[in-house]
Design an enzyme around this catalytic site. Structure first.
Site, short mmCIF file in Angstrom:
data_model
loop_
_atom_site.label_atom_id
_atom_site.label_comp_id
_atom_site.label_asym_id
_atom_site.label_seq_id
_atom_site.Cartn_x
_atom_site.Cartn_y
_atom_site.Cartn_z
N TYR A 128 -9.65 -4.52 12.80
CA TYR A 128 -8.46 -3.66 12.79
C TYR A 128 -8.03 -3.34 14.22
O TYR A 128 -6.89 -3.59 14.62
CB TYR A 128 -8.74 -2.37 12.00
CG TYR A 128 -7.66 -1.34 12.15
CD1 TYR A 128 -6.33 -1.66 11.87
CD2 TYR A 128 -7.94 -0.06 12.60
CE1 TYR A 128 -5.33 -0.72 12.02
CE2 TYR A 128 -6.94 0.89 12.75
CZ TYR A 128 -5.63 0.54 12.46
OH TYR A 128 -4.64 1.48 12.63
N HIS B 31 -10.94 7.68 4.29
CA HIS B 31 -10.89 8.69 5.35
C HIS B 31 -11.55 9.99 4.93
O HIS B 31 -11.54 10.37 3.76
CB HIS B 31 -9.43 8.94 5.76
CG HIS B 31 -8.83 7.77 6.45
ND1 HIS B 31 -7.79 7.05 5.92
CD2 HIS B 31 -9.18 7.15 7.59
CE1 HIS B 31 -7.51 6.05 6.72
NE2 HIS B 31 -8.32 6.08 7.75
N THR C 161 0.82 -1.22 0.00
CA THR C 161 0.00 0.00 0.00
C THR C 161 0.86 1.27 0.00
O THR C 161 0.34 2.35 -0.25
CB THR C 161 -0.95 0.05 1.22
OG1 THR C 161 -0.19 -0.14 2.41
CG2 THR C 161 -2.02 -1.02 1.14
N ARG D 234 -14.47 13.74 15.99
CA ARG D 234 -13.16 13.08 16.02
C ARG D 234 -12.08 14.09 16.38
O ARG D 234 -12.26 15.30 16.22
CB ARG D 234 -12.83 12.48 14.63
CG ARG D 234 -13.75 11.35 14.20
CD ARG D 234 -13.49 10.09 15.00
NE ARG D 234 -14.34 8.98 14.60
CZ ARG D 234 -15.56 8.74 15.09
NH1 ARG D 234 -16.07 9.56 16.00
NH2 ARG D 234 -16.24 7.69 14.70
N THR E 34 -3.50 2.50 17.66
CA THR E 34 -4.68 3.26 17.22
C THR E 34 -5.69 3.42 18.33
O THR E 34 -5.82 2.54 19.19
CB THR E 34 -5.34 2.52 16.04
OG1 THR E 34 -6.62 3.10 15.80
CG2 THR E 34 -5.56 1.04 16.35
N ILE F 178 -22.10 12.05 4.29
CA ILE F 178 -21.95 12.16 5.74
C ILE F 178 -22.62 10.94 6.35
O ILE F 178 -23.82 10.70 6.13
CB ILE F 178 -22.62 13.45 6.26
CG1 ILE F 178 -21.89 14.67 5.70
CG2 ILE F 178 -22.66 13.48 7.79
CD1 ILE F 178 -22.50 16.01 6.11
N SER G 119 -4.74 -1.18 7.69
CA SER G 119 -5.33 -0.19 8.61
C SER G 119 -6.67 0.39 8.16
O SER G 119 -7.02 1.49 8.57
CB SER G 119 -4.34 0.95 8.83
OG SER G 119 -4.08 1.60 7.60
N PHE H 59 -5.13 9.03 17.11
CA PHE H 59 -6.51 9.35 16.82
C PHE H 59 -6.58 9.62 15.31
O PHE H 59 -6.01 8.86 14.54
CB PHE H 59 -7.01 10.44 17.78
CG PHE H 59 -7.32 9.84 19.15
CD1 PHE H 59 -6.31 9.25 19.90
CD2 PHE H 59 -8.62 9.78 19.62
CE1 PHE H 59 -6.60 8.61 21.11
CE2 PHE H 59 -8.91 9.16 20.84
CZ PHE H 59 -7.90 8.57 21.58
N GLY I 147 -20.20 0.61 13.33
CA GLY I 147 -19.01 0.64 14.17
C GLY I 147 -18.42 2.01 14.41
O GLY I 147 -17.29 2.11 14.89
#
Ligand code: UDP
Length: 335
Positions: free
Chosen positions: A141, A187, A35, A218, A117, A204, A77, A169, A290
Site C-alpha cells: 500500500y 481500522h 468500496t 498513532r 499516506t 490489541i 487502501s 496519518f 509491519g
C-alpha cells in the site's frame, strides 16, 4: 472552481465533497463503488460511474464537465490486503493513477491534490516525522502511493501539473452525513465501536512495544480537519499561487496531515469507554506485521504552506463523533 473527486463515494472523499460544496465549488464525483457508497455522495454533486484509470472515458469527462482541478482520493487502501494481493494494489493505485494523470494531460487539467499516506515513510528514524524523511514503505500500500507520488512529481515537471500530495496519518471521526464504513473493517476506532455494539472483541495487536503502555502510538486526525486541508490545498494549486511552487509545476509540495499528538491503542480504548460509558471487550494478541511502534506527524509545513492546522484534536471528541455517526446510521449506508 469545478473539482473532480475520484473516490468521492468513500470515507475521506465523501466528507471532503461536502466541504468543497459548502465552500461554493462545483463537484463531480468519479467512483466505481467498488468500496464506496452511492448514498455517501450528496445530491448537489454530479456523480459519474467510472473507473478513474480509464484514460479515454476520463479525458472525455474532464472536457465535458469543464474540470479545473482533480482531487484523487480513489485508491485501494487496506494494508493487510495489499500484502496479500500486491497485484491488485499496483494495478489500481499505480497503473490506474497513471491513467488518471494521462487523462489530465490529454484534457489540459493541470491542478491536482493527491490523497497519500504516512505509510510512505515506513519505519521512521525521527518522530514526529517531517516531510523530508526518507520514503521507505514497508508494505505494498505505502509502496504504491510512493510510486504514484513520484510519478506526479515528474509529470508536474514535464507537463506543468501543479500538485499537492497530502500524507494522512490516522483518519477518524465523521461528519453529520458521512462516516467510516469499510467491509471488511481493519481500522482500530471502528473496530472498537463495533465491539461496543456487540461485535467481536477487539484484539490489541501487541503490548510489548517500546512505548509507555506497550501499545502502538498513532496520530488520529479528525476527517473534518482533513477535509479543510483538502480545500486549502486545492485552492493553493492555482497557477498564480506561489505557495505550491513555480507556476510550471516543477516543484510540487508534499504535506503531512496530522495533529502531532500521539495516542496509544489503550488510550483509544479508554477514550471509547469514556465516550460510551461501557467497557470495551478486548484481549491482547500478537503484534501485527509491519506496524511501526510510533507514527506521529510533524505537521508544521502544512501550517506554513496552507495556513492549516488540525482544530478538532481532542481524542474523546474524535471518537465521540465516530460513535455518534454510528448511532445515527445503525445500518451504515445500507438502505
Ligand atoms: N490495532 C489493534 N487492533 C485492531 C486494529 C488496529 O491493536 O484490531 C492497532 C494497530 O496495530 C495500530 C493502531 O491500532 O497500532 C492503528 O491501526 P489502524 O489499522 O487503525 O491504522 P494504521 O496505523 O495501521 O494505519
Amino acid at each position: 472552481m469545478r473539482i473532480l473527486v475520484t473516490g468521492g463515494a468513500g470515507y475521506v472523499g465523501s466528507v471532503t465533497v461536502e466541504r468543497l460544496l459548502a465552500a461554493g465549488h462545483g463537484v463531480i464525483v468519479v467512483d466505481d463503488l467498488s468500496t464506496g457508497h452511492r448514498a455517501a455522495v450528496p445530491p448537489e454533486a454530479t456523480y459519474v460511474d467510472l473507473r478513474y484509470g480509464d484514460v479515454h472515458a476520463m479525458t472525455r469527462a474532464f472536457v465535458e464537465e469543464r474540470v479545473d482541478a482533480v482531487l484523487h482520493c480513489g485508491a485501494k487502501s487496506i494494508v493487510p490486503e495489499s500484502v496479500a494481493d500486491p497485484a491488485l494494489y499496483y494495478h489500481e493505485n499505480v497503473i490506474g493513477g497513471i491513467g488518471l494523470l494521462d487523462a489530465m494531460v490529454a484534457a489540459g487539467v493541470r491542478r491536482l491534490v493527491l490523497s497519500s499516506t504516512a505509510a510512505v515513510y515506513g519505519l521512521p528514524d525521527i518522530v514526529p516525522i517531517p516531510e523530508d524523511a526518507p520514503l521507505r514503505p514497508i508494505n505494498p500500500y505505502g509502496a504504491t502511493k510512493a510510486s504514484l507520488e513520484s510519478a506526479i512529481r515528474w509529470y508536474g515537471v514535464a507537463y506543468g501539473i501543479r500538485s499537492v500530495r497530502l500524507r494522512y496519518f490516522n483518519v477518524a471521526g465523521a461528519s453529520d452525513r458521512n462516516g467510516e464504513m469499510h467491509d471488511p473493517e481493519s481500522h482500530l476506532i471502528p473496530l472498537v465501536l463495533a465491539a461496543l455494539e456487540g461485535g467481536r472483541p477487539v484484539t490489541i495487536f501487541g503490548d510489548d512495544y517500546p512505548t509507555p503502555d506497550g501499545t502502538c502510538i498513532r496520530d488520529y486526525i479528525h476527517v473534518l480537519d482533513l477535509a479543510d486541508a483538502h480545500l486549502a490545498a486545492l485552492e493553493a494549486t492555482a497557477p498564480e499561487d506561489a505557495r505550491t511552487g513555480p507556476p510550471d509545476g516543477s516543484e510540487p509540495v508534499a504535506l503531512n496531515l496530522g495533529t502531532s499528538d500521539g495516542y496509544s491503542v489503550r488510550a483509544v480504548l479508554a477514550a471509547a469507554e469514556r465516550v460510551t460509558g461501557t467497557p470495551v471487550p478486548h484481549r491482547v494478541g500478537p503484534r501485527r506485521a509491519g506496524d511501526p511502534p510510533v507514527l506521529v506527524a510533524d505537521a508544521r509545513l502544512a501550517g506554513a504552506v496552507l495556513g492549516w492546522r488540525a482544530m478538532r484534536t481532542d481524542l474523546d471528541a474524535i471518537v465521540g463523533s465516530a460513535w455518534e455517526w454510528r448511532r445515527r446510521h445503525p445500518d451504515g449506508y445500507r438502505v
